[in-house]
Design a protein around this motif. Structure first.
Motif, PDB file in Angstrom:
ATOM      1  N   GLU A 132      -3.335   8.829   5.784  1.00 56.86           N
ATOM      2  CA  GLU A 132      -4.413   8.642   4.833  1.00 56.86           C
ATOM      3  C   GLU A 132      -4.068   7.569   3.808  1.00 56.86           C
ATOM      4  N   PHE A 133      -4.998   6.672   3.572  1.00 52.61           N
ATOM      5  CA  PHE A 133      -4.843   5.651   2.548  1.00 52.61           C
ATOM      6  C   PHE A 133      -4.814   6.285   1.170  1.00 52.61           C
ATOM      7  N   GLY A 159       0.807  -1.203   0.000  1.00 49.69           N
ATOM      8  CA  GLY A 159       0.000   0.000   0.000  1.00 49.69           C
ATOM      9  C   GLY A 159       0.843   1.256   0.000  1.00 49.69           C
ATOM     10  N   TRP A 160       0.213   2.341  -0.414  1.00 45.96           N
ATOM     11  CA  TRP A 160       0.768   3.677  -0.290  1.00 45.96           C
ATOM     12  C   TRP A 160      -0.137   4.494   0.624  1.00 45.96           C
ATOM     13  N   PHE A 161       0.478   5.206   1.549  1.00 49.90           N
ATOM     14  CA  PHE A 161      -0.221   6.110   2.454  1.00 49.90           C
ATOM     15  C   PHE A 161       0.459   7.467   2.412  1.00 49.90           C
ATOM     16  N   ARG A 162      -0.241   8.481   2.903  1.00 49.47           N
ATOM     17  CA  ARG A 162       0.368   9.802   3.004  1.00 49.47           C
ATOM     18  C   ARG A 162      -0.115  10.487   4.277  1.00 49.47           C
ATOM     19  N   GLN A 163       0.701  11.406   4.757  1.00 43.98           N
ATOM     20  CA  GLN A 163       0.366  12.132   5.973  1.00 43.98           C
ATOM     21  C   GLN A 163       0.857  13.565   5.861  1.00 43.98           C
ATOM     22  N   ALA A 198       2.357  16.035   1.134  1.00 37.25           N
ATOM     23  CA  ALA A 198       2.398  15.145   2.292  1.00 37.25           C
ATOM     24  C   ALA A 198       3.685  14.342   2.244  1.00 37.25           C
ATOM     25  N   VAL A 199       3.952  13.646   3.340  1.00 35.31           N
ATOM     26  CA  VAL A 199       4.961  12.601   3.335  1.00 35.31           C
ATOM     27  C   VAL A 199       4.281  11.320   2.874  1.00 35.31           C
TER      28      VAL A 199
END
Length: 123
Positions: free
Chosen positions: A46-47, A35-39, A90-91
């Motif tokens: 966040e998904f 998966g990839w997430f960001r914050q 985001a990161v």
């Protein structure tokens, strides 16, 4: 068991594109969902997308703009990001999940995480 290293982040103008890469270790990499997430600062993680045994899925906020892919022979995962928007700043993290869920979207179910790479979209 799995180590992940993201790269490819940077500063880009709105409307531009970036391609993120995630290099994975381990011979069992192909058995995991990726998966990839960001914050963003002050926000929850966040998904973004996931590739599982069932298929490839995206958050509504990025579908039709982002494309996730994987190359099991090279132990690599990619996230092609097109038409970037300011709110994409985001990161970004790649992560692996060993569970059986068809569409794992919760960070809690992921077993391994990369260190993150910063994506900044400017106007």
């Amino acid at each position: 068991q799995v180590q992940l290293v993201e790269s490819g982040g940077g500063l880009v103008q709105a409307g531009g594109s970036l391609r993120l890469s995630c290099a994975a270790s381990g011979r069992s990499f192909s058995t995991y969902s990726v998966g990839w997430f960001r914050q963003a600062p002050g926000k929850e993680r966040e998904f973004v997308s996931v590739i599982s045994w069932s298929g490839t899925y995206y958050a509504a906020s990025v579908e039709d703009r982002f494309t996730a892919s994987r190359d099991n022979d090279k132990n690599m995962v990619y996230l092609q990001m097109n038409n970037l928007k300011l709110e994409d700043t985001a990161v970004y993290y790649c992560a692996c999940a060993a569970g059986i869920a068809a569409r794992p979207t919760r960070p809690e179910v992921y077993n391994y995480w990369g260190q993150g790479t910063q994506v900044t979209v400017s106007s």
